[in-house]
Write a protein that holds these residues in place. Structure first.
Motif, mmCIF file in Angstrom:
data_model
loop_
_atom_site.group_PDB
_atom_site.id
_atom_site.type_symbol
_atom_site.label_atom_id
_atom_site.label_comp_id
_atom_site.label_asym_id
_atom_site.label_seq_id
_atom_site.Cartn_x
_atom_site.Cartn_y
_atom_site.Cartn_z
ATOM 1 N N UNK A 61 -2.314 86.539 13.169
ATOM 2 C CA UNK A 61 -1.808 87.500 12.187
ATOM 3 C C UNK A 61 -2.910 88.484 11.760
ATOM 4 N N UNK A 62 -2.500 89.522 11.057
ATOM 5 C CA UNK A 62 -3.437 90.528 10.539
ATOM 6 C C UNK A 62 -4.060 89.990 9.246
ATOM 7 N N UNK A 63 -4.892 88.967 9.408
ATOM 8 C CA UNK A 63 -5.359 88.224 8.243
ATOM 9 C C UNK A 63 -6.129 89.109 7.262
ATOM 10 N N UNK A 64 -6.914 90.042 7.737
ATOM 11 C CA UNK A 64 -7.656 90.911 6.823
ATOM 12 C C UNK A 64 -6.707 91.746 5.969
ATOM 13 N N UNK A 65 -5.616 92.238 6.551
ATOM 14 C CA UNK A 65 -4.642 93.011 5.782
ATOM 15 C C UNK A 65 -3.930 92.141 4.756
ATOM 16 N N UNK A 66 -3.648 90.883 5.115
ATOM 17 C CA UNK A 66 -3.032 89.957 4.157
ATOM 18 C C UNK A 66 -3.952 89.755 2.958
ATOM 19 N N UNK A 125 6.768 89.800 -3.116
ATOM 20 C CA UNK A 125 7.529 88.573 -3.394
ATOM 21 C C UNK A 125 6.650 87.466 -3.973
ATOM 22 N N UNK A 126 5.328 87.638 -3.881
ATOM 23 C CA UNK A 126 4.428 86.594 -4.374
ATOM 24 C C UNK A 126 4.403 85.380 -3.473
ATOM 25 N N UNK A 127 4.735 85.582 -2.195
ATOM 26 C CA UNK A 127 4.757 84.466 -1.239
ATOM 27 C C UNK A 127 3.340 84.144 -0.752
ATOM 28 N N UNK A 128 3.207 83.007 -0.113
ATOM 29 C CA UNK A 128 1.932 82.566 0.449
ATOM 30 C C UNK A 128 2.039 82.494 1.966
ATOM 31 N N UNK A 129 0.891 82.568 2.649
ATOM 32 C CA UNK A 129 0.874 82.343 4.092
ATOM 33 C C UNK A 129 -0.172 81.291 4.422
ATOM 34 N N UNK A 130 0.046 80.595 5.523
ATOM 35 C CA UNK A 130 -0.935 79.647 6.037
ATOM 36 C C UNK A 130 -1.411 80.164 7.385
ATOM 37 N N UNK A 131 -2.704 80.421 7.475
ATOM 38 C CA UNK A 131 -3.298 80.963 8.691
ATOM 39 C C UNK A 131 -3.809 79.822 9.555
ATOM 40 N N UNK A 132 -3.223 79.653 10.735
ATOM 41 C CA UNK A 132 -3.618 78.609 11.680
ATOM 42 C C UNK A 132 -4.187 79.290 12.921
ATOM 43 N N UNK A 133 -5.389 79.839 12.797
ATOM 44 C CA UNK A 133 -5.968 80.669 13.835
ATOM 45 C C UNK A 133 -6.130 79.981 15.178
ATOM 46 N N UNK A 160 4.220 90.850 12.420
ATOM 47 C CA UNK A 160 4.421 91.207 11.018
ATOM 48 C C UNK A 160 3.908 92.634 10.806
ATOM 49 N N UNK A 161 4.779 93.506 10.358
ATOM 50 C CA UNK A 161 4.409 94.910 10.170
ATOM 51 C C UNK A 161 3.705 95.113 8.831
ATOM 52 N N UNK A 162 3.150 96.302 8.643
ATOM 53 C CA UNK A 162 2.519 96.627 7.364
ATOM 54 C C UNK A 162 3.542 96.583 6.233
ATOM 55 N N UNK A 163 4.777 97.024 6.520
ATOM 56 C CA UNK A 163 5.845 96.952 5.509
ATOM 57 C C UNK A 163 6.164 95.511 5.161
ATOM 58 N N UNK A 164 6.158 94.638 6.172
ATOM 59 C CA UNK A 164 6.395 93.211 5.918
ATOM 60 C C UNK A 164 5.319 92.632 5.011
#
Length: 203
Positions: A31-36, A12-20, A1-5
């Protein structure tokens, strides 16, 4: 996932689920969780599958905090983690009007833990299965220690059974001991299952 993504996801107001744990087990990268988080994206924590991720949410929380520390050299704030597994998760499923917080009019989904830390958020992050004192869903007790039996009328009603977890006698909705025994009978050996942290003959 890029910075633009990440910017597009935030817009978009979307959510992500982090499964580290699952990410690292399967791909050795996450993923770049800190950037998210810094982008204001609604981030949650998930276990993915117990075959590849942590055995339960409490273990996933501990793993992901350690992973964050290894990635960035700093701690992921315990309150942020708390929100990721409560309010943020409810928002991700569009259920935040019903659950995710202890507010009037919402479902009484309550987890009571043994207090090992005066900071309640740190207490959750440090907790294990043995620290669960009571769990209710929509106000109905589904798992808890004997001292909470008055919530069930003082004794085990139909549909509940007793088990022993970490040396403590607990009640549980359903009969996981019978399930455990059937699994062992089918396998023909005394299989230990980490996500069932008890012996089926103890109760």
């Amino acid at each position: 996932v890029s910075d633009d993504d990440i910017k597009k996801i935030a817009k978009a107001g979307a959510s992500i689920s982090w499964c580290g744990a699952s990410n690292m087990y399967m791909f050795n990268v996450t993923c770049k969780i800190r950037k998210f988080l810094k982008a204001g994206i609604n981030c949650t924590i998930g276990t993915d599958s117990t075959h590849s991720g942590a055995i339960n949410m409490l273990e996933e929380i501990k793993y992901d905090r350690g992973l964050y520390r290894n990635l960035y050299g700093e701690d992921l704030d315990a309150k942020t983690i708390f929100l990721m597994v409560t309010q943020n998760s409810a928002k991700a499923f569009w259920m935040d009007k019903k659950t995710g917080a202890l507010d009037d009019g919402k479902l009484a989904d309550i987890l009571v833990m043994t207090a090992h830390n005066t900071n309640p958020y740190e207490n959750l992050v440090e907790a294990s299965m043995n620290d669960i004192e009571l769990l209710t869903m929509a106000g109905r007790p589904i798992y808890g220690g004997e001292r909470f039996l008055p919530l069930l009328g003082g004794s085990l009603p139909s549909g509940y059974t007793a088990i022993k977890v970490g040396g403590k006698r607990m009640f549980v909705l359903g009969d996981p001991s019978a399930l455990y025994k059937r699994i062992r009978t089918k396998l023909n050996f005394k299989k230990k299952l980490d996500f069932l942290p008890f012996e089926p003959d103890e109760g």
